[in-house]
Design a protein around this motif. Structure first.
Motif, PDB file in Angstrom:
ATOM      1  N   ILE A   1       7.027  12.080   1.960  1.00  0.00           N
ATOM      2  CA  ILE A   1       5.618  12.452   2.037  1.00  0.00           C
ATOM      3  C   ILE A   1       4.811  11.170   2.192  1.00  0.00           C
ATOM      4  N   GLN A   2       3.975  11.128   3.223  1.00  0.00           N
ATOM      5  CA  GLN A   2       3.117   9.972   3.473  1.00  0.00           C
ATOM      6  C   GLN A   2       1.686  10.332   3.106  1.00  0.00           C
ATOM      7  N   LEU A   3       1.139   9.605   2.157  1.00  0.00           N
ATOM      8  CA  LEU A   3      -0.231   9.821   1.710  1.00  0.00           C
ATOM      9  C   LEU A   3      -1.135   8.838   2.434  1.00  0.00           C
ATOM     10  N   HIS A   4      -1.960   9.354   3.356  1.00  0.00           N
ATOM     11  CA  HIS A   4      -2.717   8.493   4.254  1.00  0.00           C
ATOM     12  C   HIS A   4      -4.214   8.471   3.918  1.00  0.00           C
ATOM     13  N   GLY A   5      -4.602   9.112   2.833  1.00  0.00           N
ATOM     14  CA  GLY A   5      -6.015   9.185   2.496  1.00  0.00           C
ATOM     15  C   GLY A   5      -6.397   8.288   1.330  1.00  0.00           C
ATOM     16  N   ASP A   6      -7.214   8.831   0.430  1.00  0.00           N
ATOM     17  CA  ASP A   6      -7.726   8.066  -0.706  1.00  0.00           C
ATOM     18  C   ASP A   6      -7.043   8.466  -2.014  1.00  0.00           C
ATOM     19  N   GLU A   7      -5.798   8.902  -1.898  1.00  0.00           N
ATOM     20  CA  GLU A   7      -5.068   9.393  -3.076  1.00  0.00           C
ATOM     21  C   GLU A   7      -4.880   8.274  -4.109  1.00  0.00           C
TER      22      GLU A   7
ATOM     23  N   ILE B   1       8.010   9.026  -1.562  1.00  0.00           N
ATOM     24  CA  ILE B   1       6.558   8.988  -1.359  1.00  0.00           C
ATOM     25  C   ILE B   1       6.170   7.651  -0.736  1.00  0.00           C
ATOM     26  N   ILE B   2       5.457   7.733   0.378  1.00  0.00           N
ATOM     27  CA  ILE B   2       4.956   6.554   1.091  1.00  0.00           C
ATOM     28  C   ILE B   2       3.439   6.524   0.931  1.00  0.00           C
ATOM     29  N   LYS B   3       2.903   5.434   0.411  1.00  0.00           N
ATOM     30  CA  LYS B   3       1.442   5.316   0.272  1.00  0.00           C
ATOM     31  C   LYS B   3       0.908   4.347   1.310  1.00  0.00           C
ATOM     32  N   VAL B   4      -0.073   4.812   2.056  1.00  0.00           N
ATOM     33  CA  VAL B   4      -0.662   3.995   3.118  1.00  0.00           C
ATOM     34  C   VAL B   4      -1.743   3.091   2.548  1.00  0.00           C
TER      35      VAL B   4
END
Length: 221
Positions: free
Chosen positions: A90-96, A114-117
């Motif tokens: 799961i790639q989180l590409h927002g302001d999480e 989990i991948i955080k951008v």
């Protein structure tokens, strides 16, 4: 219960093709042994996968590197989508936030990574280091050029800033990667786990230029 498979940087630079929409191209990229397949679950994206394939179809794709990209989505929808589409990452590409990542971990399959951008704008090294510190609850980081469109801009940020910080997790490098700038990777002191390509390897949004991707694969292996 198995632990998440932790992919570590090695001699071979891995490749992620993001913004896929066409089943035939997905099958060919799988045959080409592309390491990661990226599906965008952000409705405002011109590459929104559910305009082309349903969750069952995505779930039936036989690949161990299926990545779902989400932007400021609810925990419940991410978890449900990941389960039905059988996503591996799961790639989180927002302001999480850090807390969001921790809560998401509780709701998804334990093997799902989990991948955080980290969206690269005008941060200095200290600011960037703090952002990275706050996101160490992820398994991987992904550095991409900041934009209101949340990716897919074809614009590159200055990779030199990555040499001025400590990167504690394996990372994906994104943002305008092309055949023309790929040789600049040698400036990086800490090699990325994978390159993340999208708009620079397209004929139009969601339609990939497979011949260019083959050339890139030959150049990085």
């Amino acid at each position: 219960m198995m632990e998440r498979q932790q992919l570590l940087p090695g001699n071979d630079l891995k490749l992620k093709v993001c913004g896929l929409t066409q089943l035939e191209q997905i099958e060919e990229l799988t045959t080409m042994k592309t390491d990661f397949l990226g599906f965008i679950f952000y409705e405002k994206s011109p590459r929104y996968i559910l305009n082309h394939l349903n969750l069952k179809q995505i779930g039936e794709i036989k690949h161990r590197g299926k990545i779902g990209v989400f932007v400021n989505e609810s925990l419940e929808r991410i978890a449900k989508t990941a389960e039905k589409a059988k996503l591996n990452f799961i790639q989180l590409h927002g302001d999480e936030s850090k807390d969001f990542t921790i809560e998401l971990r509780k709701k998804i399959h334990p093997e799902t990574g989990i991948i955080k951008v980290i969206r690269m704008g005008n941060q200095n090294s200290d600011e960037l280091q703090q952002i990275i510190h706050e996101n160490q609850s992820a398994d991987y980081l992904l550095f991409d050029t900041d934009s209101t469109a949340f990716g897919g801009t074809g614009t590159t940020f200055d990779w030199n800033i990555l040499n001025s910080i400590e990167i504690p997790l394996p990372y994906f490098l994104s943002g305008g990667i092309s055949l023309e700038n790929i040789d600049k990777l040698k400036i990086l002191k800490q090699n990325p786990l994978a390159l993340d390509i999208n708009s620079r390897f397209e004929k139009e949004p969601g339609i990939k230029d497979l011949e260019k991707i083959k050339i890139l694969k030959n150049n990085i292996k």
